[in-house]
Design an enzyme around this catalytic site. Structure first.
Site, PDB file in Angstrom:
ATOM      1  N   ASP A  94       0.847  -1.181   0.000  1.00  0.00           N
ATOM      2  CA  ASP A  94       0.000   0.000   0.000  1.00  0.00           C
ATOM      3  C   ASP A  94       0.893   1.245   0.000  1.00  0.00           C
ATOM      4  O   ASP A  94       1.882   1.310   0.747  1.00  0.00           O
ATOM      5  CB  ASP A  94      -0.901  -0.019   1.237  1.00  0.00           C
ATOM      6  CG  ASP A  94      -1.978   1.052   1.193  1.00  0.00           C
ATOM      7  OD1 ASP A  94      -3.128   0.685   0.881  1.00  0.00           O
ATOM      8  OD2 ASP A  94      -1.680   2.220   1.473  1.00  0.00           O
TER       9      ASP A  94
ATOM     10  N   ASN B  79      -3.148  13.179  -3.271  1.00  0.00           N
ATOM     11  CA  ASN B  79      -4.335  13.633  -4.012  1.00  0.00           C
ATOM     12  C   ASN B  79      -4.828  14.976  -3.504  1.00  0.00           C
ATOM     13  O   ASN B  79      -5.195  15.863  -4.289  1.00  0.00           O
ATOM     14  CB  ASN B  79      -5.457  12.596  -3.894  1.00  0.00           C
ATOM     15  CG  ASN B  79      -5.232  11.398  -4.785  1.00  0.00           C
ATOM     16  OD1 ASN B  79      -4.596  11.505  -5.834  1.00  0.00           O
ATOM     17  ND2 ASN B  79      -5.745  10.243  -4.385  1.00  0.00           N
TER      18      ASN B  79
ATOM     19  N   HIS C  90      -5.699  14.804  -8.174  1.00  0.00           N
ATOM     20  CA  HIS C  90      -5.849  13.378  -8.514  1.00  0.00           C
ATOM     21  C   HIS C  90      -4.999  12.972  -9.715  1.00  0.00           C
ATOM     22  O   HIS C  90      -4.599  11.809  -9.824  1.00  0.00           O
ATOM     23  CB  HIS C  90      -7.322  13.057  -8.787  1.00  0.00           C
ATOM     24  CG  HIS C  90      -8.166  13.051  -7.549  1.00  0.00           C
ATOM     25  ND1 HIS C  90      -8.226  11.975  -6.698  1.00  0.00           N
ATOM     26  CD2 HIS C  90      -8.958  14.013  -6.995  1.00  0.00           C
ATOM     27  CE1 HIS C  90      -9.026  12.249  -5.682  1.00  0.00           C
ATOM     28  NE2 HIS C  90      -9.492  13.477  -5.839  1.00  0.00           N
TER      29      HIS C  90
ATOM     30  N   ASP D 277      -2.641   9.761  -9.852  1.00  0.00           N
ATOM     31  CA  ASP D 277      -2.667   8.766 -10.930  1.00  0.00           C
ATOM     32  C   ASP D 277      -1.266   8.502 -11.457  1.00  0.00           C
ATOM     33  O   ASP D 277      -0.894   7.348 -11.751  1.00  0.00           O
ATOM     34  CB  ASP D 277      -3.570   9.240 -12.072  1.00  0.00           C
ATOM     35  CG  ASP D 277      -5.043   9.247 -11.691  1.00  0.00           C
ATOM     36  OD1 ASP D 277      -5.388   8.649 -10.652  1.00  0.00           O
ATOM     37  OD2 ASP D 277      -5.844   9.864 -12.421  1.00  0.00           O
TER      38      ASP D 277
ATOM     39  N   GLU E  99      -4.961   2.507  -3.790  1.00  0.00           N
ATOM     40  CA  GLU E  99      -3.499   2.557  -3.848  1.00  0.00           C
ATOM     41  C   GLU E  99      -2.886   1.252  -3.362  1.00  0.00           C
ATOM     42  O   GLU E  99      -1.726   1.212  -2.964  1.00  0.00           O
ATOM     43  CB  GLU E  99      -2.970   3.731  -3.014  1.00  0.00           C
ATOM     44  CG  GLU E  99      -3.199   3.636  -1.518  1.00  0.00           C
ATOM     45  CD  GLU E  99      -4.569   4.160  -1.070  1.00  0.00           C
ATOM     46  OE1 GLU E  99      -4.744   4.337   0.133  1.00  0.00           O
ATOM     47  OE2 GLU E  99      -5.442   4.392  -1.925  1.00  0.00           O
TER      48      GLU E  99
END
Length: 374
Positions: free
Chosen positions: A232, A240, A245, A249, A275
């Site tokens: 993770d 973010n 965002h 990404d 994630e």
């Protein structure tokens, strides 16, 4: 240079419009190639018709070339049925006129089968297809039995007739083969794309949740020992919130690329959450899996995600479990998940390879063995 220009033009013609539904893109490409093949066939027959010394046939053949060009323009504007009907009408006119002017056994009748096939593979409504097919079959019978030879007979002798018949047979067979092959190739590419879209995460390109668990189930059913690594990205939400965002990404794509470069070809990577990634390491002991996980951490530290002048360093929390530690695949995933939780609750940026066997360990890290990797 010319080759590159030709290649770019070909790709531009073959590329379906973005707004076209996915299920119709295959047919779009097939018919675009049919129109191009037809143009080449008509051009190749220009010297043949010149040898036949028929100005009327030459005129109709030229009209067929123009009609196919118009059909391409209509096809690109989504007028699919109109484009095909124009092409079919022009071809039938040439086929019928050729037999009427040159007589029987010239081979023009073979092209009826090409037109019939084009109608059958089109996306026209079923009742329209049926009507056109019956009409075409009736016209072919009428042409061969009553119309052919009405406007003239073959004037060039028996050997020349055999040559023309052979040319028409070869050309019709070549066209039919090209259409079938292109349908096969385009269908294969389309099905591969569908399979890829169905099994891969659209953002990162790795397996999606369903596909990676299918891979895990296959390993489990075959009795292959494997390691399962859950990882993770730490504090991903803050990326973010702070940078947007799109930056998040990019971080996920960067992480997926590093995973792919770091792990072996036999390993499988899947995105199972926002994630969160799951990695399957077949035939890998704890020590080997641990080495691979730590190698990933080091590479991520050395190669942080960079967006223009912005550098976004990311650390990983990871939980590792071995298939021989549990009796079911579900237990294996839950064990890796508990170890991931221990890694996150114990300060993040670490790999947990032991502990978490009991559900009670989910609430704390006292039973865990943590490997910082530094």
């Amino acid at each position: 240079m010319f080759h590159r220009v030709l290649q770019r033009s070909w790709l531009k013609l073959m590329r379906p419009p973005a707004e076209l539904a996915v299920e119709r893109q295959r047919t779009y490409q097939v018919f675009m190639q049919i129109y191009l093949f037809a143009i080449l066939a008509h051009i190749s027959f220009v010297p043949v018709i010149h040898w036949l010394d028929s100005s009327l046939l030459q005129l109709v053949n030229s009209l067929c070339i123009v009609t196919n060009l118009v059909a391409i323009l209509l096809h690109r504007r989504h007028h699919f049925t109109l484009a095909l009907l124009l092409k079919v009408l022009a071809n039938i006119s040439l086929i019928t006129l050729g037999g009427m002017l040159m007589g029987q056994h010239t081979g023009f009748e073979y092209y009826f089968f090409i037109v019939l096939f084009e109608i059958l593979i089109s996306e026209m409504r079923r009742h329209i297809k049926l009507l056109l097919v019956l009409s075409l079959l009736a016209l072919s019978l009428i042409s061969v039995n009553w119309l052919y030879g009405r406007m003239g007979i073959w004037p060039h002798g028996g050997d020349a007739l055999k040559v023309l018949h052979s040319l028409n047979l070869a050309c019709a067979g070549t066209l039919f083969t090209c259409i079938i092959l292109q349908m096969h190739f385009i269908t294969e590419r389309t099905e591969l794309r569908f399979r890829t879209d169905a099994s891969h995460d659209s953002l990162t390109g790795v397996f999606n949740r369903r596909a990676i668990f299918t891979q895990a189930e296959a390993l489990w059913q075959r009795g292959i020992d494997f390691s399962l690594l859950l990882l993770d990205a730490d504090h991903f939400k803050s990326i973010n919130d702070t940078h947007g965002h799109s930056a998040g990404d990019q971080v996920l794509r960067h992480l997926a690329r590093l995973l792919d470069k770091t792990l072996r070809d036999s390993d499988c990577i899947g995105r199972v959450g926002g994630e969160e990634f799951l990695v399957l390491l077949p035939r890998t002991c704890t020590r080997e899996a641990q080495s691979g996980a730590l190698r990933l951490r080091h590479r991520l530290a050395e190669q942080p995600c960079r967006l223009d002048a912005l550098t976004l360093p990311v650390t990983l929390s990871m939980g590792l479990a071995q298939s021989h530690e549990v009796t079911t695949l579900r237990d294996l995933v839950e064990l890796a998940d508990r170890r991931l939780y221990l890694a996150k609750s114990s300060g993040r940026d670490q790999l947990v390879i032991e502990g978490g066997e009991e559900v009670a360990a989910y609430a704390g890290g006292s039973a865990a063995v943590r490997v910082a990797g530094d």
